[in-house]
Design an enzyme around this catalytic site. Structure first.
Site, mmCIF file in Angstrom:
data_model
loop_
_atom_site.group_PDB
_atom_site.id
_atom_site.type_symbol
_atom_site.label_atom_id
_atom_site.label_comp_id
_atom_site.label_asym_id
_atom_site.label_seq_id
_atom_site.Cartn_x
_atom_site.Cartn_y
_atom_site.Cartn_z
ATOM 1 N N LYS A 22 0.835 -1.217 0.000
ATOM 2 C CA LYS A 22 0.000 0.000 0.000
ATOM 3 C C LYS A 22 0.861 1.256 0.000
ATOM 4 O O LYS A 22 0.621 2.189 -0.764
ATOM 5 C CB LYS A 22 -0.899 -0.021 1.245
ATOM 6 C CG LYS A 22 -1.575 1.302 1.523
ATOM 7 C CD LYS A 22 -2.375 1.275 2.805
ATOM 8 C CE LYS A 22 -1.608 1.584 4.057
ATOM 9 N NZ LYS A 22 -1.367 3.004 4.343
ATOM 10 N N ASN A 23 1.887 1.279 0.850
ATOM 11 C CA ASN A 23 2.675 2.504 0.995
ATOM 12 C C ASN A 23 3.595 2.776 -0.196
ATOM 13 O O ASN A 23 4.144 3.862 -0.315
ATOM 14 C CB ASN A 23 3.499 2.475 2.288
ATOM 15 C CG ASN A 23 2.627 2.696 3.513
ATOM 16 O OD1 ASN A 23 1.441 3.008 3.384
ATOM 17 N ND2 ASN A 23 3.200 2.535 4.699
ATOM 18 N N CYS A 118 -3.197 12.793 13.991
ATOM 19 C CA CYS A 118 -3.985 11.568 14.032
ATOM 20 C C CYS A 118 -3.657 10.845 15.323
ATOM 21 O O CYS A 118 -2.823 11.324 16.103
ATOM 22 C CB CYS A 118 -3.718 10.696 12.815
ATOM 23 S SG CYS A 118 -2.063 10.056 12.753
ATOM 24 N N ARG A 123 2.150 14.413 13.665
ATOM 25 C CA ARG A 123 2.397 14.365 12.217
ATOM 26 C C ARG A 123 2.658 15.743 11.588
ATOM 27 O O ARG A 123 1.887 16.227 10.749
ATOM 28 C CB ARG A 123 1.224 13.684 11.484
ATOM 29 C CG ARG A 123 0.677 12.429 12.125
ATOM 30 C CD ARG A 123 1.543 11.227 12.034
ATOM 31 N NE ARG A 123 1.930 10.735 10.749
ATOM 32 C CZ ARG A 123 1.390 9.699 10.124
ATOM 33 N NH1 ARG A 123 0.375 9.083 10.659
ATOM 34 N NH2 ARG A 123 1.861 9.283 8.974
ATOM 35 N N PRO A 124 3.763 16.409 11.958
ATOM 36 C CA PRO A 124 4.083 17.699 11.338
ATOM 37 C C PRO A 124 4.480 17.548 9.862
ATOM 38 O O PRO A 124 4.772 16.439 9.408
ATOM 39 C CB PRO A 124 5.291 18.191 12.150
ATOM 40 C CG PRO A 124 5.901 16.959 12.714
ATOM 41 C CD PRO A 124 4.798 15.956 12.888
ATOM 42 N N ASP A 126 6.764 19.989 8.460
ATOM 43 C CA ASP A 126 7.828 20.987 8.278
ATOM 44 C C ASP A 126 8.901 20.518 7.276
ATOM 45 O O ASP A 126 9.444 21.333 6.517
ATOM 46 C CB ASP A 126 8.471 21.326 9.629
ATOM 47 C CG ASP A 126 8.980 20.075 10.354
ATOM 48 O OD1 ASP A 126 8.196 19.127 10.532
ATOM 49 O OD2 ASP A 126 10.170 20.041 10.722
ATOM 50 N N ASP A 310 5.605 0.485 11.923
ATOM 51 C CA ASP A 310 4.326 -0.097 11.479
ATOM 52 C C ASP A 310 4.165 -1.560 11.906
ATOM 53 O O ASP A 310 3.118 -2.161 11.655
ATOM 54 C CB ASP A 310 4.193 0.016 9.944
ATOM 55 C CG ASP A 310 3.861 1.441 9.519
ATOM 56 O OD1 ASP A 310 3.619 2.288 10.394
ATOM 57 O OD2 ASP A 310 3.851 1.706 8.298
ATOM 58 N N ILE A 332 9.975 6.585 16.289
ATOM 59 C CA ILE A 332 9.470 7.296 15.099
ATOM 60 C C ILE A 332 8.241 8.129 15.466
ATOM 61 O O ILE A 332 8.170 9.315 15.161
ATOM 62 C CB ILE A 332 9.068 6.307 13.978
ATOM 63 C CG1 ILE A 332 10.167 5.278 13.732
ATOM 64 C CG2 ILE A 332 8.695 7.054 12.698
ATOM 65 C CD1 ILE A 332 11.315 5.713 12.907
ATOM 66 N N ARG A 402 -8.293 -0.189 5.605
ATOM 67 C CA ARG A 402 -7.430 0.778 4.912
ATOM 68 C C ARG A 402 -6.134 0.115 4.441
ATOM 69 O O ARG A 402 -5.532 0.565 3.475
ATOM 70 C CB ARG A 402 -7.066 1.946 5.856
ATOM 71 C CG ARG A 402 -8.212 2.896 6.135
ATOM 72 C CD ARG A 402 -7.722 4.083 6.953
ATOM 73 N NE ARG A 402 -6.403 4.463 6.501
ATOM 74 C CZ ARG A 402 -5.358 4.712 7.286
ATOM 75 N NH1 ARG A 402 -5.493 4.666 8.579
ATOM 76 N NH2 ARG A 402 -4.206 5.041 6.775
HETATM 77 C C1 UD1 Z 1 5.182 6.773 6.240
HETATM 78 C C2 UD1 Z 1 4.225 5.605 6.148
HETATM 79 C C3 UD1 Z 1 3.748 5.172 7.542
HETATM 80 C C4 UD1 Z 1 4.966 4.890 8.448
HETATM 81 C C5 UD1 Z 1 5.910 6.081 8.437
HETATM 82 C C6 UD1 Z 1 7.205 5.813 9.197
HETATM 83 C C7 UD1 Z 1 3.120 5.974 4.019
HETATM 84 C C8 UD1 Z 1 1.865 6.264 3.307
HETATM 85 N N1 UD1 Z 1 3.066 6.011 5.353
HETATM 86 O O1 UD1 Z 1 4.457 7.884 6.782
HETATM 87 O O2 UD1 Z 1 2.957 4.000 7.400
HETATM 88 O O3 UD1 Z 1 4.509 4.681 9.759
HETATM 89 O O4 UD1 Z 1 6.279 6.418 7.085
HETATM 90 O O5 UD1 Z 1 7.862 4.716 8.673
HETATM 91 O O6 UD1 Z 1 4.130 5.672 3.414
HETATM 92 N N2 UD1 Z 1 8.161 14.212 10.596
HETATM 93 C C9 UD1 Z 1 8.513 15.498 10.908
HETATM 94 N N3 UD1 Z 1 8.320 16.463 9.960
HETATM 95 C C10 UD1 Z 1 7.813 16.188 8.735
HETATM 96 C C11 UD1 Z 1 7.467 14.848 8.424
HETATM 97 C C12 UD1 Z 1 7.651 13.882 9.383
HETATM 98 O O7 UD1 Z 1 8.995 15.786 12.016
HETATM 99 O O8 UD1 Z 1 7.668 17.091 7.920
HETATM 100 C C13 UD1 Z 1 8.359 13.158 11.618
HETATM 101 C C14 UD1 Z 1 7.085 12.379 11.931
HETATM 102 O O9 UD1 Z 1 6.279 13.050 12.864
HETATM 103 C C15 UD1 Z 1 7.663 11.092 12.456
HETATM 104 C C16 UD1 Z 1 8.910 10.896 11.576
HETATM 105 O O10 UD1 Z 1 9.220 12.184 11.069
HETATM 106 O O11 UD1 Z 1 8.062 11.289 13.783
HETATM 107 C C17 UD1 Z 1 8.728 9.924 10.433
HETATM 108 O O12 UD1 Z 1 7.527 10.230 9.736
HETATM 109 P P1 UD1 Z 1 7.401 10.029 8.162
HETATM 110 O O13 UD1 Z 1 8.476 9.147 7.663
HETATM 111 O O14 UD1 Z 1 7.265 11.378 7.512
HETATM 112 O O15 UD1 Z 1 6.005 9.298 8.036
HETATM 113 P P2 UD1 Z 1 5.097 9.342 6.745
HETATM 114 O O16 UD1 Z 1 5.960 9.501 5.551
HETATM 115 O O17 UD1 Z 1 3.974 10.287 6.928
#
Ligand code: UD1
Length: 424
Positions: A22-23, A118, A123-124, A126, A310, A332, A402
């Site tokens: 899915k991802n 969520c 889930r920022p 930035d 996950d 994470i 999902r």
């Molecule tokens: C993806 C996966 C999700 C998995 C996650 C971590 C998809 C659709 N989803 O989510 O299933 O749990 O990777 O392996 O592929 N963060 C920041 N700033 C940002 C973005 C992220 O601080 O702009 C932080 C997040 O809060 C978290 C960490 O970085 O603590 C990793 O998150 P991220 O890898 O971005 O998760 P997703 O890509 O949303």
């Protein structure tokens, strides 16, 4: 709203086949709108998240056909006329954020509803914003939307390491935009997840110039056009890990097929340490958990190739059944522990200290009515129910739908006593 009713205590046997990831599929589907012609994407499970992504693309004007039986999607981006991903659709699925990159690459502008938090944490975004700004994108947040304009995408060097390490979808968004930017982009501290490598392989097949996806430093040389392609998505390592753990938690011997061993080392290494027998051949693994004297473990979730967040909840369910004290630290998503309360309703003994769960395992789990709170937490409840005494009813299983296609049928074929109850 559907529920799952599970009578626990039954050993599993047989083979279960893994779907496409899915991802990986979600950003690949989004990226298909960057091509000048149609793409065919194979091995895509008919999950509700996938359908949400297709609904968004259709609302932009793309023509999307999904042969759910064959698990093949055809996307013709020719009719795309809109660059807005609206709140009503984005709120259903956080991964809609990965439309930012393709919309910017195609239109030089986009308006994507801000995804918000969520149950697994804040889930920022930035890192997405920082990375895109480095490519000459003007971004602001207005009325709940991320409004972005890039009249002239320009390559740059961008560091994407954040407080919690790399970000999968921020790396995806920057990579997607950089593919059509002028000049060279280098992403430092890039995420290395296999789903990102799959996205890069899809883009390369379309004509993109990307080097070292899967490494910490990715180089992208911009190109002017991309063509549609025929592409097959990689297997879902999280679904594979979940079924391996279903075999383990029920102390069974099962085969899990259509997976990639190299995507699962962090899990299989820990399970081998616990004492689980794992025998890989080609795209399969024989899981032998008939010997019940397992050892507790101490694990930490980390970006790939570390232990995946996950699979944290599903692993915790297993540890609750292993005598002794296991420890799981979440690095994470430090708040991703909502399943602990539900597992404790099933007589687990798990406490939380900051982002570390302490699991006193070994006492029998007991079936109970429980509530699914997010996708992977729901899977952990299903696994616990398979081994608990008596009946467990899991409410709100739309979370499970999902990310797990036909989970009850797959488990039933392995001998589990599980049924879906439809409620209006
Ligand atoms: C993806 C996966 C999700 C998995 C996650 C971590 C998809 C659709 N989803 O989510 O299933 O749990 O990777 O392996 O592929 N963060 C920041 N700033 C940002 C973005 C992220 O601080 O702009 C932080 C997040 O809060 C978290 C960490 O970085 O603590 C990793 O998150 P991220 O890898 O971005 O998760 P997703 O890509 O949303």
């Amino acid at each position: 709203m559907d529920k799952l009713k599970i009578f626990g205590g039954k050993q599993l046997e047989g083979t279960v086949e893994i779907e496409g990831a899915k991802n990986a599929a979600l950003p690949i589907i989004a990226a298909a709108i960057m091509a000048d012609s149609s793409s065919v994407i194979r091995n895509v499970p008919p999950l509700s998240d996938v359908k949400t992504m297709l609904d968004i693309l259709s609302s932009l004007g793309a023509s999307c056909e999904f042969d759910e039986e064959k698990k093949v999607i055809k996307i013709d981006p020719a009719g795309i006329h809109s660059f807005t991903a609206p709140y009503d659709m984005v709120r259903k699925m956080r991964a809609s954020i990965c439309l930012l990159g393709p919309l910017l690459a195609r239109f030089g502008r986009c308006s994507v509803s801000f995804p918000g938090g969520c149950v697994i944490g804040q889930r920022p975004i930035d890192l997405h914003i920082k990375g895109l700004r480095a490519l000459n994108v003007d971004i602001c947040i207005k009325h709940g939307y991320i409004e972005a304009v890039a009249d002239n995408l320009k390559g740059n060097t961008v560091f994407l390491g954040g407080r919690f390490g790399s970000s999968v979808l921020a790396t995806a968004n920057v990579m997607l935009s950089a593919v059509k930017a002028k000049g060279t982009t280098i992403i430092e501290s890039a995420a290395c997840e296999p789903e990102l490598v799959d996205l890069a392989d899809f883009l390369i097949a379309m004509g993109a110039d990307i080097c070292n996806a899967g490494g910490h430093s990715i180089t992208i040389n911009g190109v002017t056009s991309l063509k549609g392609v025929d592409y097959t998505v990689i297997p879902d390592r999280i679904e594979a890990g979940t079924y391996i753990l279903a075999g383990v938690i029920t102390r069974s011997k099962i085969e899990v097929s259509k997976l990639k061993k190299e995507h699962l080392f962090a899990l299989t290494d820990v399970l081998s340490f616990c004492g689980v027998g794992l025998n890989f051949s080609k795209d399969k693994v024989d899981v032998d958990a008939l010997d019940t004297s397992f050892r507790p473990v101490d694990i930490t979730t980390l970006p790939f190739p570390g232990f995946p967040t996950d699979l944290q909840a599903q692993m915790m369910a297993f540890m609750a059944t292993v005598p002794g004290i296991s420890v799981i630290t979440e690095k994470i998503f430090p708040e991703r522990f909502i399943h602990i309360a539900e597992l404790n309703r099933m007589a687990a003994d798990i406490s939380l200290e900051n982002s570390t769960a302490i699991i006193k395992g070994g006492s029998p789990l007991s079936g109970a009515p429980v509530m699914a709170s997010d996708l992977r937490a729901s899977a952990a409840l299903v696994l616990s129910a398979l081994v608990a005494t008596g009946c467990t009813v899991i409410n709100r299983i739309y979370h499970l739908d999902r990310g797990y296609w036909a989970m009850e049928e797959k488990l039933k074929s392995l001998g589990a006593r599980i049924e879906r109850i439809n409620y209006e």
